[in-house]
Write a protein that holds these residues in place. Sequence first.
Motif, PDB file in Angstrom:
ATOM      1  N   TYR A 166       0.832  -1.218   0.000  1.00 33.02           N
ATOM      2  CA  TYR A 166       0.000   0.000   0.000  1.00 33.02           C
ATOM      3  C   TYR A 166       0.860   1.259   0.000  1.00 33.02           C
ATOM      4  CZ  TYR A 166      -3.790  -3.184   1.098  1.00 33.02           C
ATOM      5  OH  TYR A 166      -4.706  -4.212   1.042  1.00 33.02           O
ATOM      6  N   GLY A 167       1.909   1.296   0.844  1.00 36.13           N
ATOM      7  CA  GLY A 167       2.739   2.491   0.935  1.00 36.13           C
ATOM      8  C   GLY A 167       3.616   2.668  -0.289  1.00 36.13           C
ATOM      9  N   ALA A 227      14.917  -7.015  -2.529  1.00 42.73           N
ATOM     10  CA  ALA A 227      16.104  -6.291  -2.051  1.00 42.73           C
ATOM     11  C   ALA A 227      16.755  -7.121  -0.956  1.00 42.73           C
ATOM     12  CB  ALA A 227      15.700  -4.924  -1.511  1.00 42.73           C
ATOM     13  N   MET A 235      -1.568   0.314   9.573  1.00 44.34           N
ATOM     14  CA  MET A 235      -2.798   0.231   8.791  1.00 44.34           C
ATOM     15  C   MET A 235      -2.536   0.714   7.368  1.00 44.34           C
ATOM     16  SD  MET A 235      -5.744   1.334  11.450  1.00 44.34           S
ATOM     17  CE  MET A 235      -6.876   0.143  10.790  1.00 44.34           C
ATOM     18  N   ALA A 236      -3.274   0.124   6.427  1.00 42.73           N
ATOM     19  CA  ALA A 236      -3.092   0.492   5.025  1.00 42.73           C
ATOM     20  C   ALA A 236      -3.405   1.972   4.805  1.00 42.73           C
ATOM     21  CB  ALA A 236      -3.998  -0.376   4.149  1.00 42.73           C
ATOM     22  N   GLY A 237      -4.449   2.455   5.477  1.00 37.23           N
ATOM     23  CA  GLY A 237      -4.834   3.859   5.315  1.00 37.23           C
ATOM     24  C   GLY A 237      -3.712   4.781   5.772  1.00 37.23           C
ATOM     25  N   ASN A 255      -4.350  -7.072   0.668  1.00 34.88           N
ATOM     26  CA  ASN A 255      -4.620  -8.054   1.728  1.00 34.88           C
ATOM     27  C   ASN A 255      -5.784  -7.685   2.637  1.00 34.88           C
ATOM     28  OD1 ASN A 255      -3.273  -6.476   3.847  1.00 34.88           O
ATOM     29  ND2 ASN A 255      -1.441  -6.957   2.683  1.00 34.88           N
ATOM     30  N   GLY A 278       6.973  -3.143   4.580  1.00 27.76           N
ATOM     31  CA  GLY A 278       5.800  -3.554   5.337  1.00 27.76           C
ATOM     32  C   GLY A 278       6.065  -4.583   6.415  1.00 27.76           C
ATOM     33  N   GLY A 338       4.760   3.177   6.073  1.00 31.31           N
ATOM     34  CA  GLY A 338       3.889   2.025   6.285  1.00 31.31           C
ATOM     35  C   GLY A 338       4.278   1.180   7.482  1.00 31.31           C
ATOM     36  N   ASP A 339       3.918  -0.101   7.414  1.00 31.17           N
ATOM     37  CA  ASP A 339       4.058  -0.998   8.566  1.00 31.17           C
ATOM     38  C   ASP A 339       5.497  -1.121   9.050  1.00 31.17           C
ATOM     39  OD1 ASP A 339       1.367  -1.475   8.333  1.00 31.17           O
ATOM     40  OD2 ASP A 339       1.534  -3.660   8.218  1.00 31.17           O
ATOM     41  N   GLU A 359       9.951  -5.294  -6.052  1.00 29.27           N
ATOM     42  CA  GLU A 359       8.924  -6.078  -5.359  1.00 29.27           C
ATOM     43  C   GLU A 359       9.020  -7.532  -5.832  1.00 29.27           C
ATOM     44  OE1 GLU A 359       6.215  -5.794  -3.018  1.00 29.27           O
ATOM     45  OE2 GLU A 359       6.169  -7.918  -3.543  1.00 29.27           O
ATOM     46  N   PRO A 360       9.191  -8.502  -4.911  1.00 35.40           N
ATOM     47  CA  PRO A 360       9.316  -9.899  -5.348  1.00 35.40           C
ATOM     48  C   PRO A 360       8.019 -10.506  -5.869  1.00 35.40           C
ATOM     49  CG  PRO A 360       9.423  -9.728  -2.945  1.00 35.40           C
ATOM     50  CD  PRO A 360       9.429  -8.331  -3.474  1.00 35.40           C
ATOM     51  N   LYS A 361       6.879  -9.964  -5.446  1.00 34.67           N
ATOM     52  CA  LYS A 361       5.608 -10.539  -5.922  1.00 34.67           C
ATOM     53  C   LYS A 361       5.315 -10.000  -7.320  1.00 34.67           C
ATOM     54  CE  LYS A 361       3.342 -11.474  -1.551  1.00 34.67           C
ATOM     55  NZ  LYS A 361       4.122 -10.892  -0.451  1.00 34.67           N
ATOM     56  N   LYS A 386      -2.097 -12.533   5.218  1.00 36.55           N
ATOM     57  CA  LYS A 386      -1.127 -12.048   4.237  1.00 36.55           C
ATOM     58  C   LYS A 386      -0.518 -13.240   3.513  1.00 36.55           C
ATOM     59  CE  LYS A 386       0.164  -7.388   5.484  1.00 36.55           C
ATOM     60  NZ  LYS A 386       1.263  -6.451   5.737  1.00 36.55           N
ATOM     61  N   LYS A 431     -16.425  -0.731   4.025  1.00 37.72           N
ATOM     62  CA  LYS A 431     -15.446  -1.806   3.826  1.00 37.72           C
ATOM     63  C   LYS A 431     -16.083  -3.154   3.494  1.00 37.72           C
ATOM     64  CE  LYS A 431     -11.676  -4.326   6.039  1.00 37.72           C
ATOM     65  NZ  LYS A 431     -10.770  -4.504   7.156  1.00 37.72           N
TER      66      LYS A 431
HETATM   67  C1  LIG Z   1      -6.710  -9.266   6.889  1.00 35.52           C
HETATM   68  C2  LIG Z   1      -6.248  -7.861   7.012  1.00 35.52           C
HETATM   69  C3  LIG Z   1      -7.152  -6.828   6.919  1.00 35.52           C
HETATM   70  C4  LIG Z   1      -6.733  -5.518   7.035  1.00 35.52           C
HETATM   71  N1  LIG Z   1      -7.661  -4.522   6.940  1.00 35.52           N
HETATM   72  C5  LIG Z   1      -7.254  -3.240   7.001  1.00 35.52           C
HETATM   73  C6  LIG Z   1      -8.195  -2.182   6.830  1.00 35.52           C
HETATM   74  O1  LIG Z   1      -9.393  -2.410   6.663  1.00 35.52           O
HETATM   75  N2  LIG Z   1      -7.751  -0.914   6.858  1.00 35.52           N
HETATM   76  C7  LIG Z   1      -6.432  -0.620   7.042  1.00 35.52           C
HETATM   77  O2  LIG Z   1      -6.073   0.556   7.048  1.00 35.52           O
HETATM   78  N3  LIG Z   1      -5.500  -1.609   7.199  1.00 35.52           N
HETATM   79  C8  LIG Z   1      -5.883  -2.896   7.181  1.00 35.52           C
HETATM   80  N4  LIG Z   1      -4.961  -3.898   7.335  1.00 35.52           N
HETATM   81  C9  LIG Z   1      -3.543  -3.549   7.590  1.00 35.52           C
HETATM   82  C10 LIG Z   1      -2.805  -3.345   6.264  1.00 35.52           C
HETATM   83  O3  LIG Z   1      -2.931  -4.458   5.443  1.00 35.52           O
HETATM   84  C11 LIG Z   1      -1.331  -3.036   6.505  1.00 35.52           C
HETATM   85  O4  LIG Z   1      -1.207  -1.967   7.377  1.00 35.52           O
HETATM   86  C12 LIG Z   1      -0.674  -2.719   5.153  1.00 35.52           C
HETATM   87  O5  LIG Z   1      -0.481  -3.926   4.461  1.00 35.52           O
HETATM   88  C13 LIG Z   1       0.641  -1.961   5.296  1.00 35.52           C
HETATM   89  O6  LIG Z   1       1.071  -1.592   4.021  1.00 35.52           O
HETATM   90  P1  LIG Z   1       2.617  -1.509   3.643  1.00 35.52           P
HETATM   91  O7  LIG Z   1       2.699  -0.966   2.264  1.00 35.52           O
HETATM   92  O8  LIG Z   1       3.372  -0.822   4.725  1.00 35.52           O
HETATM   93  O9  LIG Z   1       3.160  -3.004   3.687  1.00 35.52           O
HETATM   94  P2  LIG Z   1       2.693  -4.331   2.967  1.00 35.52           P
HETATM   95  O10 LIG Z   1       1.298  -4.248   2.496  1.00 35.52           O
HETATM   96  O11 LIG Z   1       3.093  -5.405   3.916  1.00 35.52           O
HETATM   97  O12 LIG Z   1       3.608  -4.401   1.660  1.00 35.52           O
HETATM   98  C14 LIG Z   1       4.991  -4.600   1.741  1.00 35.52           C
HETATM   99  C15 LIG Z   1       5.491  -5.123   0.415  1.00 35.52           C
HETATM  100  O13 LIG Z   1       6.908  -5.207   0.471  1.00 35.52           O
HETATM  101  C16 LIG Z   1       7.329  -6.371  -0.188  1.00 35.52           C
HETATM  102  N5  LIG Z   1       8.640  -6.769   0.333  1.00 35.52           N
HETATM  103  C17 LIG Z   1       8.937  -7.377   1.504  1.00 35.52           C
HETATM  104  N6  LIG Z   1      10.273  -7.569   1.604  1.00 35.52           N
HETATM  105  C18 LIG Z   1      10.833  -7.062   0.483  1.00 35.52           C
HETATM  106  C19 LIG Z   1      12.168  -6.944   0.012  1.00 35.52           C
HETATM  107  N7  LIG Z   1      13.222  -7.407   0.718  1.00 35.52           N
HETATM  108  N8  LIG Z   1      12.385  -6.368  -1.191  1.00 35.52           N
HETATM  109  C20 LIG Z   1      11.344  -5.885  -1.919  1.00 35.52           C
HETATM  110  N9  LIG Z   1      10.046  -5.948  -1.512  1.00 35.52           N
HETATM  111  C21 LIG Z   1       9.800  -6.533  -0.329  1.00 35.52           C
HETATM  112  C22 LIG Z   1       6.221  -7.388   0.133  1.00 35.52           C
HETATM  113  O14 LIG Z   1       6.194  -8.454  -0.820  1.00 35.52           O
HETATM  114  C23 LIG Z   1       4.979  -6.517   0.074  1.00 35.52           C
HETATM  115  O15 LIG Z   1       4.387  -6.509  -1.202  1.00 35.52           O
HETATM  116  C24 LIG Z   1      -5.356  -5.223   7.228  1.00 35.52           C
HETATM  117  C25 LIG Z   1      -4.436  -6.265   7.318  1.00 35.52           C
HETATM  118  C26 LIG Z   1      -4.856  -7.566   7.190  1.00 35.52           C
HETATM  119  C27 LIG Z   1      -3.826  -8.647   7.282  1.00 35.52           C
END
Ligand SMILES: Cc1cc2nc3c(=O)[nH]c(=O)nc-3n(C[C@H](O)[C@H](O)[C@H](O)COP(=O)(O)OP(=O)(O)OC[C@H]3O[C@@H](n4cnc5c(N)ncnc54)[C@H](O)[C@@H]3O)c2cc1C
Length: 374
Positions: free
Chosen positions: A18-19, A79, A286-288, A45, A105, A277-278, A37-39, A113, A350
Amino acid sequence: MSEPSPARPVVAVIGGGYGGTAVAKALDDIADVVLVEPKDAFVHNVASLRALVDPSWLPRVYFPYEGLLANGRVVTDRAVKADVGQVTLASGEQIRADYIVLATGSAYPFPAKSDVDLTAAAHDKVRAAHAALAGARRVLLIGAGPVGIELAGEIKEVWPDKGVTLLDVADDVLGERFRPDLKAELRRQLTEAGVELLLSSPLREAPPVPPGERREFTVVTQAGAEVTADIWFRCYGVSPVSDYLAGDLAGARRPDGFIEVTPFLQVAGQDRVFAVGDVSAADHKMAGIAGRQAQVVADNIRSLITGTGSLRAHEPTEPGIFVPIGPRGGSGQRAGVDELFPPEAVAQAKGRDMMVDRFRELFGVTGQAPGSAR
Ligand SMILES: Cc1cc2nc3c(=O)[nH]c(=O)nc-3n(C[C@H](O)[C@H](O)[C@H](O)COP(=O)(O)OP(=O)(O)OC[C@H]3O[C@@H](n4cnc5c(N)ncnc54)[C@H](O)[C@@H]3O)c2cc1C
């Protein structure tokens, strides 16, 4: 090795969640963005639990990156090392960058996840877990936070007659940050849906069967209560992904794995390396919030590139959450709003469409999503 162009600075964004996707998109017009991004697809999620109970949702959870950037590139790789100005990938490729954004994240147990990089294999894993769950009569969910509550509601919506036990060591659902009346309302709706709540109930031993596998087992709480189930899922355990930080960046990694940042979301001690982000120690997970932080980071990098304006700080948020219980139930709270959000408002925000449309738009997906009739 990719060399920075003299005209457009290179911004390496590590992690396409998300971030990371939001930062990459926001800077695509002004910089040479490289998103690592490896995916092979963005995983929405937030909707992953819906896809577990109804795999026709899978195309609304996985979005290929092709439509994200008009100018920049997405590198499907991981990475393994990031230091100031340089990122090393698992393939050995090195990316020299003027700015780096750490957006890796957090990991969380399946099915919330995904730990599978290829979409086809990730879909297969969800379908296999769906089949195992469909055949189970009794389900144990360990962890009564937002994920456990949401999964209990999803299971009861599709299979109202399945036994679902939601167990936690804590004495209430949802975790500490939220209002007691919200927890009470969620407990009420869960109980009404037939979910059995076992709170203040640490287990003597973990289940003897791997999570997500269908096989009858019995666990015993420390108070002596027995729970027999045919399948269980782990619904706790956010762990930040930051093990690749090296050199001058390694010091910003806290013992708990989160990355220390300044109010401007720069990694502690750095001007041109940011974290969102996380994985960041700032604010809640949170994603938001990842999306809001992404906007701050994109604005700050833009200011540094153009030399105009000063940096803007991220304002930490008050606790707020929507917790769906199936597509029609749930409750929520928002800062500054006295009333809890009723089920209909949660469904609209949602539960009904799981916020899929905004990601379809971000990834340039047109037409109706397969299976979108539900
Ligand atoms: C079931 C569920 C429901 C949720 N519902 C909500 C909601 O309703 N509202 C809300 O705000 N939040 C919600 N969340 C929380 C939200 O999903 C997380 O806060 C969000 O995923 C954080 O985003 P991010 O971009 O920081 O990290 P992530 O979404 O974890 O993305 C990180 C990315 O980095 C990649 N990565 C990891 N390591 C490496 C590396 N070494 N090199 C390159 N890439 C890498 C991963 O593959 C991934 O794609 C929910 C979470 C879950 C599990």
